[in-house]
Design a protein around this motif. Structure first.
Motif, mmCIF file in Angstrom:
data_model
loop_
_atom_site.group_PDB
_atom_site.id
_atom_site.type_symbol
_atom_site.label_atom_id
_atom_site.label_comp_id
_atom_site.label_asym_id
_atom_site.label_seq_id
_atom_site.Cartn_x
_atom_site.Cartn_y
_atom_site.Cartn_z
ATOM 1 N N ALA A 28 3.406 4.051 8.414
ATOM 2 C CA ALA A 28 2.290 4.965 8.675
ATOM 3 C C ALA A 28 1.648 5.434 7.367
ATOM 4 C CB ALA A 28 2.775 6.166 9.481
ATOM 5 N N LEU A 29 2.461 5.610 6.341
ATOM 6 C CA LEU A 29 1.954 6.039 5.036
ATOM 7 C C LEU A 29 1.013 4.995 4.459
ATOM 8 C CD1 LEU A 29 2.032 7.981 2.567
ATOM 9 C CD2 LEU A 29 4.027 6.682 1.765
ATOM 10 N N PHE A 30 1.420 3.738 4.500
ATOM 11 C CA PHE A 30 0.575 2.685 3.948
ATOM 12 C C PHE A 30 -0.708 2.515 4.764
ATOM 13 C CE2 PHE A 30 4.591 0.506 2.079
ATOM 14 C CZ PHE A 30 4.651 1.482 1.084
ATOM 15 N N GLU A 31 -0.621 2.731 6.069
ATOM 16 C CA GLU A 31 -1.826 2.688 6.903
ATOM 17 C C GLU A 31 -2.769 3.831 6.530
ATOM 18 O OE1 GLU A 31 -3.130 0.650 8.962
ATOM 19 O OE2 GLU A 31 -1.488 -0.793 9.213
ATOM 20 N N LEU A 32 -2.202 5.003 6.250
ATOM 21 C CA LEU A 32 -3.021 6.146 5.853
ATOM 22 C C LEU A 32 -3.715 5.865 4.523
ATOM 23 C CD1 LEU A 32 -3.731 9.114 6.675
ATOM 24 C CD2 LEU A 32 -1.865 9.825 5.176
ATOM 25 N N TRP A 33 -2.963 5.335 3.571
ATOM 26 C CA TRP A 33 -3.533 5.012 2.262
ATOM 27 C C TRP A 33 -4.552 3.876 2.336
ATOM 28 C CZ3 TRP A 33 1.702 5.076 -0.898
ATOM 29 C CH2 TRP A 33 2.050 6.412 -1.175
ATOM 30 N N HIS A 34 -4.475 3.091 3.408
ATOM 31 C CA HIS A 34 -5.417 1.982 3.577
ATOM 32 C C HIS A 34 -6.856 2.491 3.717
ATOM 33 C CE1 HIS A 34 -7.107 -1.822 4.661
ATOM 34 N NE2 HIS A 34 -7.301 -1.502 5.935
ATOM 35 N N LYS A 35 -7.035 3.791 3.975
ATOM 36 C CA LYS A 35 -8.382 4.371 3.995
ATOM 37 C C LYS A 35 -9.096 4.152 2.663
ATOM 38 C CE LYS A 35 -7.758 8.119 7.388
ATOM 39 N NZ LYS A 35 -7.894 9.580 7.610
ATOM 40 N N SER A 36 -8.314 3.972 1.595
ATOM 41 C CA SER A 36 -8.886 3.736 0.274
ATOM 42 C C SER A 36 -9.481 2.344 0.137
ATOM 43 C CB SER A 36 -7.810 3.921 -0.800
ATOM 44 O OG SER A 36 -6.843 2.864 -0.703
ATOM 45 N N GLY A 37 -9.163 1.464 1.084
ATOM 46 C CA GLY A 37 -9.624 0.084 1.004
ATOM 47 C C GLY A 37 -8.593 -0.870 0.456
ATOM 48 N N THR A 38 -7.468 -0.351 -0.028
ATOM 49 C CA THR A 38 -6.387 -1.208 -0.525
ATOM 50 C C THR A 38 -5.609 -1.767 0.659
ATOM 51 O OG1 THR A 38 -6.172 0.093 -2.559
ATOM 52 C CG2 THR A 38 -4.309 -1.311 -1.957
ATOM 53 N N PRO A 39 -5.442 -3.083 0.756
ATOM 54 C CA PRO A 39 -4.730 -3.676 1.891
ATOM 55 C C PRO A 39 -3.275 -3.218 1.964
ATOM 56 C CG PRO A 39 -5.993 -5.341 0.711
ATOM 57 C CD PRO A 39 -6.013 -4.106 -0.133
ATOM 58 N N VAL A 40 -2.774 -3.070 3.175
ATOM 59 C CA VAL A 40 -1.395 -2.624 3.387
ATOM 60 C C VAL A 40 -0.381 -3.537 2.691
ATOM 61 C CG1 VAL A 40 0.406 -2.296 5.142
ATOM 62 C CG2 VAL A 40 -1.891 -1.338 5.496
ATOM 63 N N PRO A 41 -0.501 -4.869 2.757
ATOM 64 C CA PRO A 41 0.483 -5.721 2.064
ATOM 65 C C PRO A 41 0.546 -5.476 0.564
ATOM 66 C CG PRO A 41 -0.768 -7.015 3.650
ATOM 67 C CD PRO A 41 -1.441 -5.677 3.557
ATOM 68 N N ILE A 42 -0.571 -5.091 -0.033
ATOM 69 C CA ILE A 42 -0.585 -4.793 -1.467
ATOM 70 C C ILE A 42 0.202 -3.513 -1.750
ATOM 71 C CG2 ILE A 42 -2.052 -4.329 -3.461
ATOM 72 C CD1 ILE A 42 -2.163 -7.213 -2.169
ATOM 73 N N LEU A 43 0.058 -2.530 -0.873
ATOM 74 C CA LEU A 43 0.811 -1.284 -1.019
ATOM 75 C C LEU A 43 2.304 -1.533 -0.815
ATOM 76 C CD1 LEU A 43 -1.658 1.039 0.910
ATOM 77 C CD2 LEU A 43 -1.203 1.081 -1.549
ATOM 78 N N GLU A 44 2.623 -2.423 0.107
ATOM 79 C CA GLU A 44 4.034 -2.768 0.330
ATOM 80 C C GLU A 44 4.638 -3.375 -0.930
ATOM 81 O OE1 GLU A 44 3.804 -3.691 5.159
ATOM 82 O OE2 GLU A 44 3.641 -5.332 3.712
ATOM 83 N N GLU A 45 3.892 -4.231 -1.587
ATOM 84 C CA GLU A 45 4.369 -4.841 -2.829
ATOM 85 C C GLU A 45 4.459 -3.796 -3.939
ATOM 86 O OE1 GLU A 45 5.619 -7.047 -5.948
ATOM 87 O OE2 GLU A 45 5.681 -7.583 -3.820
ATOM 88 N N TYR A 46 3.475 -2.926 -4.005
ATOM 89 C CA TYR A 46 3.416 -1.892 -5.048
ATOM 90 C C TYR A 46 4.635 -0.981 -4.982
ATOM 91 C CZ TYR A 46 0.993 1.639 -7.969
ATOM 92 O OH TYR A 46 0.626 2.508 -8.966
#
Length: 354
Positions: free
Chosen positions: A261-279
């Motif tokens: 849910a956190l990565f989905e929320l941050w996806h509002k920034s335009g950064t794809p969820v898989p990129i956040l998962e890797e980060y």
């Protein structure tokens, strides 16, 4: 009689004026030293980004009609935030270590209230077919970074650890969007950054050749929520509630069950969820989203102040005495029952005993 009537009229006018002042709305101006993809007014990777995307401050003051929240996201990152503080246009802001230290050195009256986005890794990406395979290969090459940011200082520290300095490379000052464009078109050879570089590599447009993740923790970056001292002194109760909201966002951002849910929320920034998962791979959320002003954080800011001056990024000594103001954070942690929720670390990077 006329004097009495005049006095009564003046008293009434003063009373109405006082009531008007009392009801005059307070706008809390909050800055963020980054901006989302295509200039979206969101960011990612920090509890402050969660506070914005999840409207934690707005919810905190939802029952106070005379208090409004106004967010500003800065393409110019930390240096632009310093300008906002200097012109009294900001009351609070998320900002990285180097620019906040530069602000402190130049006399900005601010207080460091809580960590947010501490221990962030830095990535180095090389253009395809550049021939760059390791940091030492950067000598003489055209390298992008954003000057005056915490990534700038981290990059110089990484270069120094591999026998290079800023004069050994051709530095091009670019923001995130400019870096992506230049690296894709091969107008530059390499770039320092974070999620935008991971995204480029995922698309096959660049190669990640190094990250500070898993390397010496001193190469990483720190950031936090800074407050304007005059606002804090004038509105201590409001400041406490602002910090409360940020701590609640940090708590939610630190709970592992909330990761998707956190990565989905941050996806509002335009950064794809898989990129956040890797980060965030191989890092616990609590480690990256801790708000604590612990010995490790303070020691790293002290080191950044010394290194910043040593590398010519800060022109004078930085006096950190009295800058860190943990009382609002400590109060929030106590009242919210979070005393043992986050692990604190010593200056040596080792966990403090519970």
């Amino acid at each position: 009689m006329k004097l009495a009537s005049l006095a009564a009229g003046i008293a009434l006018a003063l009373g109405l004026f006082t009531d008007a002042l009392a009801e005059e709305p307070i706008v809390i101006h909050v800055g963020y030293a980054a901006i989302g993809v295509d200039n979206r007014p969101y960011s990612e990777g920090t509890s402050a980004a969660t506070a914005r995307a999840g409207e934690y401050l707005e919810k905190e003051f939802a029952n106070d009609p005379n208090i409004k929240i106004e967010w500003t996201f800065f393409k110019g990152a930390g240096p632009a935030v310093n300008e906002g503080f200097a012109n009294d246009q900001l009351d609070f802001a998320y900002q990285g270590d180097l620019p906040s230290l530069i602000g402190r050195a130049t006399g900005l009256k601010t207080k460091y209230l809580l960590a947010s986005g501490a221990r962030k890794p830095l990535y180095l990406a090389a253009a395809k077919a550049s021939g760059i395979k390791r940091i030492e290969d950067l000598k003489g090459r055209k390298i992008a970074l954003q000057r005056g940011t915490n990534g700038h200082l981290a990059a110089i520290k990484v270069l120094a650890a591999h026998g290079l300095n800023e004069r050994d490379v051709q530095v091009v000052n670019l923001d995130s969007a400019g870096t992506v464009a230049a690296l894709t078109s091969k107008d530059i050879d390499a770039a320092f950054g974070d999620t935008q570089l991971i995204n480029l590599a995922a698309k096959g447009a660049a190669d990640i050749i190094y990250t500070t993740k898993g390397d010496d923790p001193r190469f990483g970056r720190n950031a936090g929520v800074i407050g304007r001292q005059a606002f804090i002194e004038a509105h201590p109760e409001i400041t406490q509630r602002v910090v409360d909201a940020f701590v609640k966002a940090a708590k939610w951002s630190s709970d592992e069950p909330n990761r998707p849910a956190l990565f989905e929320l941050w996806h509002k920034s335009g950064t794809p969820v898989p990129i956040l998962e890797e980060y965030f791979s191989n890092d616990t959320l609590a480690y990256r989203n801790s708000p604590l002003i612990d010995d490790l954080l303070v020691s790293q800011y002290k080191e950044q102040a010394v290194k910043g001056k040593e590398f010519g990024l800060i022109r004078r000594d930085v006096d950190l005495n009295g800058w860190f103001e943990p009382k609002y954070l400590n109060s929030a942690i106590e009242r919210l029952g979070l005393k043992d929720f986050w692990q604190s670390y010593g200056a040596d990077g080792k966990p403090h005993a519970s």
